[in-house]
Scaffold this motif. Structure first.
Motif: not given
Length: 115
Positions: A29-46
């Protein structure tokens, strides 16, 4: 169906769990990366960063993000909450297609120890 607040809370709990991990999990987990978490049923992306063994959520967007993150997760809100609460195994959910994880090959090899 989980709410946006429940999903954000689940991501914060996941971030805390990752920050408190040690050994192979902490190293993966010690990476330095951009991250997205798409929540399909809510149509939102963190969107945010995986940095220093912790997830930092920087924004919540309606729909898919305009830019591709280096590490991309896609799932339902209920599956996110269930995984973080230990009710759904990530590897099984990923294998069955309930959860999608997209990243570069090198990152996938490092992240597999989290499974």
């Amino acid at each position: 169906m989980a709410t946006i607040e429940e999903c954000r809370s689940a991501l914060e709990k996941l971030a805390d769990n990752m920050a408190g991990a040690d050994g192979d999990v902490r190293e993966a987990a010690a990476l330095d990366r951009s991250l997205s978490c798409r929540i399909t049923d809510l149509d939102v992306t963190f969107v945010g960063r995986l940095k220093g063994g912790r997830i930092e959520v920087l924004d919540t967007l309606q729909g898919p993000p305009a830019e591709k993150a280096q590490i991309r997760l896609t799932m339902s809100g209920g599956d996110l909450v269930a995984m973080v609460n230990g009710e759904l195994n990530f590897a099984k959910a990923w294998g069955s297609g309930r959860v999608k994880l997209e990243a570069g090959l090198r990152d996938l090899f490092r992240l597999r120890t989290l499974l």
